[in-house]
Motif scaffolding. Structure first.
Motif, PDB file in Angstrom:
ATOM      1  N   ALA A 276       0.922  -1.115   0.038  1.00 20.86           N
ATOM      2  CA  ALA A 276      -0.046   0.216   0.130  1.00 20.86           C
ATOM      3  C   ALA A 276       0.801   1.343   0.153  1.00 20.86           C
ATOM      4  N   GLN A 277       2.093   1.331   0.336  1.00 24.10           N
ATOM      5  CA  GLN A 277       2.843   2.310   0.278  1.00 24.10           C
ATOM      6  C   GLN A 277       2.677   3.457  -0.821  1.00 24.10           C
ATOM      7  N   GLY A 278       2.618   4.598  -0.347  1.00 25.00           N
ATOM      8  CA  GLY A 278       3.032   5.748  -1.317  1.00 25.00           C
ATOM      9  C   GLY A 278       1.353   6.231  -1.913  1.00 25.00           C
ATOM     10  N   ILE A 279       0.403   5.129  -1.661  1.00 28.16           N
ATOM     11  CA  ILE A 279      -0.916   5.645  -2.154  1.00 28.16           C
ATOM     12  C   ILE A 279      -1.624   6.660  -1.407  1.00 28.16           C
ATOM     13  N   SER A 280      -2.249   7.669  -2.137  1.00 31.11           N
ATOM     14  CA  SER A 280      -2.794   8.845  -1.504  1.00 31.11           C
ATOM     15  C   SER A 280      -4.112   8.803  -1.645  1.00 31.11           C
ATOM     16  N   PHE A 281      -4.883   9.394  -0.702  1.00 29.43           N
ATOM     17  CA  PHE A 281      -6.397   9.179  -0.664  1.00 29.43           C
ATOM     18  C   PHE A 281      -6.988  10.295   0.630  1.00 29.43           C
ATOM     19  N   GLN A 370      -1.027  10.088   2.854  1.00 26.63           N
ATOM     20  CA  GLN A 370      -0.319   9.186   1.958  1.00 26.63           C
ATOM     21  C   GLN A 370       0.250   8.119   3.020  1.00 26.63           C
ATOM     22  N   VAL A 371       0.247   6.825   2.418  1.00 28.99           N
ATOM     23  CA  VAL A 371       0.315   5.723   3.163  1.00 28.99           C
ATOM     24  C   VAL A 371       2.042   5.653   3.339  1.00 28.99           C
ATOM     25  N   TRP A 381      -0.459   0.125  12.860  1.00 26.57           N
ATOM     26  CA  TRP A 381      -1.327   1.176  12.698  1.00 26.57           C
ATOM     27  C   TRP A 381      -0.742   2.648  12.457  1.00 26.57           C
ATOM     28  N   ASP A 382       0.551   2.476  12.506  1.00 21.73           N
ATOM     29  CA  ASP A 382       1.264   3.938  12.172  1.00 21.73           C
ATOM     30  C   ASP A 382       1.334   3.888  10.685  1.00 21.73           C
ATOM     31  N   TYR A 383       0.062   4.213   9.986  1.00 21.18           N
ATOM     32  CA  TYR A 383       0.181   4.120   8.596  1.00 21.18           C
ATOM     33  C   TYR A 383       0.357   5.510   7.790  1.00 21.18           C
ATOM     34  N   TYR A 384      -0.186   6.389   8.278  1.00 17.79           N
ATOM     35  CA  TYR A 384      -0.315   7.555   7.522  1.00 17.79           C
ATOM     36  C   TYR A 384       0.444   9.002   7.819  1.00 17.79           C
ATOM     37  N   THR A 385       0.845   9.371   6.709  1.00 19.34           N
ATOM     38  CA  THR A 385       1.339  10.714   6.915  1.00 19.34           C
ATOM     39  C   THR A 385       0.335  11.890   6.398  1.00 19.34           C
ATOM     40  N   ILE A 386      -0.178  12.635   7.324  1.00 18.72           N
ATOM     41  CA  ILE A 386      -1.116  13.563   6.765  1.00 18.72           C
ATOM     42  C   ILE A 386      -0.410  14.690   5.883  1.00 18.72           C
ATOM     43  N   VAL A 387      -0.647  14.846   4.704  1.00 17.89           N
ATOM     44  CA  VAL A 387      -0.451  15.685   3.600  1.00 17.89           C
ATOM     45  C   VAL A 387      -0.809  17.009   3.691  1.00 17.89           C
TER      46      VAL A 387
END
Length: 409
Positions: A276-281, A370-371, A381-387
């Protein structure tokens, strides 16, 4: 004569006393059936069970308990059921709840087709619908209801931002892989409009059946199209299957970009960061955003052994706001409560200064995430960077463009 006067005096005093008690608690008489009953209608066992399902039921139970278990002095009861992703089953449960089991509000309602049917039923039966999971914008558009609210996201909020960002970076050709039911159709329509409005081009599309175990027949045409971006207008296990198979077929390695507008932390957990790395949503909630979100997530995790998704957090938030509205309105009558829900601001761990508009859309800030790469994650569960944070008035369809008949223009 003295005895008669004395009896009369005591009788009047008792009547006055009873009258004063009744005057002090008029709201108690306004709760139907002496309780407030909320039904969580969701996917308890199917492919979307991780992102709502039993976790949504737990969130509802937590909301009721945190409210003190009572509203206007009457008990709050939470029940749940599995609609099996069948419209007839879902509507049958909702009708039984309303007509035979005195349910006052129906919450969550995974699956847009079922949600639209429940919206119609609750409108007819004067009950409240608290939608956290369905994405179709018709719930606050042409099929809006004075007693329905859509809480977490919709297909507009989750499609517009990522597509515009991709086109701004020169990724201007798109192929859309769509789930063949109401949710997917709505998402495909909105994505297509956003692509064209921002100068992009849809070079093709294909629709897959719900619950497909193999999506290769739908991904290979997308790969062959040479589109720079493949939009996965689907969700749950269908979406994670598509992402896994896209990796296996070398689609992403070949340079095509995947965008999954409706993705949740449970999907990332199922995929793993390697895939999943790199996927943004766009997300409506992230457990590690601040102290308040972490406090709720910790309590949820202790019981569920998983961090809450945005949908589950939205169930908690919407039910809490519904109970606050009952308290403020002094009644559980659906139209009065729904009107109060639109008056009161939403301020909790889920949303700050949120607002339920007249069309039923709860407007709140959304997160572009972004993952993380596996090397960036500090643990489970530390999965997101808030862009970025997307302000609510930019994230959702402007009210003046709404097709809802309740909106004054």
């Amino acid at each position: 004569m003295r005895k008669a006067v004395s009896t009369l005096k005591y009788g009047l005093a008792a009547a006055l006393c009873l009258g004063s008690v009744a005057a002090a608690v008029p709201a108690l008489a306004q709760v139907s059936d002496d309780k407030v009953k909320i039904g969580v209608l969701t996917d308890m066992s199917g492919q979307w069970a991780d992102m709502n399902g039993p976790g949504s039921l737990l969130a509802a139970q937590m909301a009721a308990a945190d409210f003190g278990g009572k509203v206007l002095g009457k008990p709050i009861e939470i029940i749940g059921a599995d609609h099996l992703h069948k419209a007839d089953v879902g509507v049958g449960i909702a009708r039984r709840w309303i007509e035979n089991e005195q349910v006052d509000a129906i919450s969550d309602v995974t699956n847009s087709a079922i949600a639209l049917a429940v919206q119609q039923l609750t409108r007819e039966k004067d009950r409240v619908a608290l939608f956290s999971s369905p994405g179709t914008t018709d719930l606050t558009g042409k099929q809006c209801s004075p007693t329905g609210v859509q809480w977490v996201y919709d297909n507009y909020s989750n499609a517009i931002g990522p597509i515009k960002a991709l086109i701004d970076k020169g990724n201007d050709t798109f192929f859309i892989v769509t789930a063949d039911f109401a949710f997917g159709h709505s998402l495909e329509k909105i994505a297509s409009e956003a692509i064209k409005a921002n100068g992009g081009k849809v070079v093709g599309s294909i629709r897959h059946p719900f619950g497909a175990n193999d999506l290769s027949a739908f991904l290979l045409p997308a790969q062959a199209s040479k589109a720079k971006v493949i939009v996965l207008a689907t969700a749950g296990k269908d979406m994670t299957t598509a992402i896994k198979q896209a990796s296996e077929f070398g689609i992403t390695a070949g340079g095509q970009i995947l965008t999954a507008p409706v993705m949740f932390i449970s999907d990332v957990h199922a995929l793993g960061l390697d895939t999943a790395q790199g996927i943004s949503f766009i997300e409506g909630f992230y457990w590690d955003q601040n102290d308040e979100t972490r406090a709720f997530a910790k309590r949820f995790y202790e019981q569920r052994k998983a961090m809450p998704t945005a949908l589950q957090a939205g169930v908690y938030s919407s039910i809490t706001h519904y109970l606050k509205a009952i308290e403020a309105a002094g009644t559980d009558e659906a139209k009065a409560v729904s009107a109060k829900m639109r008056e009161l601001p939403v301020n909790d761990f889920f949303a700050k200064n949120g607002k339920v508009r007249e069309d039923g859309r709860m407007v709140h800030d959304m997160l572009l995430v972004q993952v993380k790469k596996p090397s960036e994650s500090k643990g489970p569960w530390d999965y997101y960077t808030i862009v970025a944070t997307v302000p609510g008035d930019q994230a959702f369809l402007p009210l003046d463009k709404s097709e809802c008949s309740l909106v004054k223009k």
